[in-house]
Write a protein that holds these residues in place. Structure first.
Motif, PDB file in Angstrom:
ATOM      1  N   ALA A 143      45.654  -4.164  46.166  1.00  7.10           N
ATOM      2  CA  ALA A 143      46.317  -3.769  44.919  1.00  7.10           C
ATOM      3  C   ALA A 143      45.626  -4.394  43.707  1.00  7.10           C
ATOM      4  O   ALA A 143      45.390  -3.720  42.697  1.00  7.10           O
ATOM      5  CB  ALA A 143      47.791  -4.165  44.952  1.00  7.10           C
ATOM      6  N   ARG A 144      45.279  -5.695  43.814  1.00  9.89           N
ATOM      7  CA  ARG A 144      44.592  -6.345  42.684  1.00  9.89           C
ATOM      8  C   ARG A 144      43.209  -5.757  42.464  1.00  9.89           C
ATOM      9  O   ARG A 144      42.796  -5.533  41.321  1.00  9.89           O
ATOM     10  CB  ARG A 144      44.490  -7.844  42.919  1.00  9.89           C
ATOM     11  N   GLN A 197      46.197   4.551  34.553  1.00  3.91           N
ATOM     12  CA  GLN A 197      47.344   3.911  35.189  1.00  3.91           C
ATOM     13  C   GLN A 197      46.838   2.973  36.281  1.00  3.91           C
ATOM     14  O   GLN A 197      46.177   3.372  37.203  1.00  3.91           O
ATOM     15  CB  GLN A 197      48.271   4.974  35.813  1.00  3.91           C
ATOM     16  N   ALA A 198      47.115   1.741  36.150  1.00 11.98           N
ATOM     17  CA  ALA A 198      46.663   0.757  37.133  1.00 11.98           C
ATOM     18  C   ALA A 198      47.541   0.860  38.374  1.00 11.98           C
ATOM     19  O   ALA A 198      48.737   1.072  38.291  1.00 11.98           O
ATOM     20  CB  ALA A 198      46.745  -0.645  36.544  1.00 11.98           C
ATOM     21  N   ALA A 199      46.883   0.715  39.511  1.00  8.63           N
ATOM     22  CA  ALA A 199      47.638   0.736  40.759  1.00  8.63           C
ATOM     23  C   ALA A 199      48.334  -0.602  40.946  1.00  8.63           C
ATOM     24  O   ALA A 199      47.787  -1.636  40.623  1.00  8.63           O
ATOM     25  CB  ALA A 199      46.704   1.003  41.932  1.00  8.63           C
ATOM     26  N   ALA A 200      49.495  -0.545  41.460  1.00  4.11           N
ATOM     27  CA  ALA A 200      50.246  -1.788  41.654  1.00  4.11           C
ATOM     28  C   ALA A 200      49.810  -2.519  42.889  1.00  4.11           C
ATOM     29  O   ALA A 200      49.249  -2.033  43.778  1.00  4.11           O
ATOM     30  CB  ALA A 200      51.737  -1.483  41.745  1.00  4.11           C
ATOM     31  N   ASN A 216      40.252  -0.054  38.320  1.00  2.00           N
ATOM     32  CA  ASN A 216      40.753   0.907  37.332  1.00  2.00           C
ATOM     33  C   ASN A 216      40.529   0.410  35.910  1.00  2.00           C
ATOM     34  O   ASN A 216      40.150   1.173  35.023  1.00  2.00           O
ATOM     35  CB  ASN A 216      42.240   1.203  37.563  1.00  2.00           C
ATOM     36  N   THR A 217      40.774  -0.862  35.693  1.00  2.00           N
ATOM     37  CA  THR A 217      40.547  -1.444  34.366  1.00  2.00           C
ATOM     38  C   THR A 217      39.076  -1.352  33.988  1.00  2.00           C
ATOM     39  O   THR A 217      38.733  -0.970  32.860  1.00  2.00           O
ATOM     40  CB  THR A 217      41.022  -2.913  34.340  1.00  2.00           C
ATOM     41  N   ARG A 254      42.207  -2.767  43.248  1.00  5.04           N
ATOM     42  CA  ARG A 254      42.387  -1.427  42.687  1.00  5.04           C
ATOM     43  C   ARG A 254      42.667  -1.503  41.181  1.00  5.04           C
ATOM     44  O   ARG A 254      42.111  -0.766  40.388  1.00  5.04           O
ATOM     45  CB  ARG A 254      43.512  -0.703  43.420  1.00  5.04           C
ATOM     46  N   ARG A 255      43.556  -2.444  40.798  1.00  2.00           N
ATOM     47  CA  ARG A 255      43.888  -2.626  39.387  1.00  2.00           C
ATOM     48  C   ARG A 255      42.636  -3.054  38.597  1.00  2.00           C
ATOM     49  O   ARG A 255      42.362  -2.540  37.512  1.00  2.00           O
ATOM     50  CB  ARG A 255      45.019  -3.651  39.230  1.00  2.00           C
TER      51      ARG A 255
END
Length: 189
Positions: free
Chosen positions: A142-143, A186-189, A149-150, A145-146
């Motif tokens: 999750a981190r 949209q960032a993934a959680a 995405n950023t 992925r976030r």
């Protein structure tokens, strides 16, 4: 089989006498008396002469004329006209700055990939501290992925900003994360 002077034939056929003279002499139609058989000349114009050369330019050599005659000549002429029209259209678009050269496109593409590479090569150093305490695979995924995405959003914003600057536009884009912002914002959680 009337034999006429070159001037008389030119008048009947509707071309300049120098054209008739050049064509008749190139085909050996001019007799010792300086006259040409009208029917032979008209037959020559119907079968062997390039219509584009009937009023200007030198006559084609007989071997070339035999290769390109009749329907084949029309096809070749049509192909040439189409190529000329396409070239003129390309030149017009280039003058109107509607086309971009391949070199400019390659340079811009190289800049994009350099930006992507630089961003991702700097990622491990930037992300290391935030990933040190993570022990669970789901949280790590999750981190990451976030963070990815950023990073992608920042790359897209940089490229859009560079494009706007190059085009002389002001920054009118929606902020990242706002509705209508960059895809993938949209960032993934």
């Amino acid at each position: 089989m009337p034999r006429l002077t070159i001037t008389e034939i030119a008048s009947r056929v509707g071309v300049h006498k120098s054209t008739v003279s050049r064509q008749a002499r190139a085909r050996g139609l001019v007799g010792e008396d300086g006259k040409v058989d009208l029917e032979e000349y008209q037959a020559l114009r119907q079968t062997d002469l390039d219509p584009a050369l009937q009023t200007t330019g030198a006559a084609r050599p007989s071997e070339v004329t035999k290769v390109l005659s009749g329907p084949q000549l029309s096809v070749e002429r049509t192909r040439k006209l189409a190529a000329d029209a396409e070239r003129a259209e390309i030149e017009l678009k280039a003058r109107k700055a509607e086309l971009v050269s391949a070199a400019e496109t390659a340079a811009a593409e190289e800049d994009v990939w350099r930006t992507v590479r630089d961003k991702f090569m700097a990622a491990p150093r930037a992300w290391a501290d935030s990933l040190l305490e993570v022990t669970e695979p789901a949280v790590m995924e999750a981190r990451l992925r976030r963070l990815f995405n950023t990073a992608l959003r920042e790359i897209a914003e940089t490229l859009e900003r560079d494009e706007d600057d190059a085009a002389g536009r002001s920054d009118e884009r929606a902020p990242a994360g706002a509705p209508g912002g960059s895809a993938g914002a949209q960032a993934a959680a």
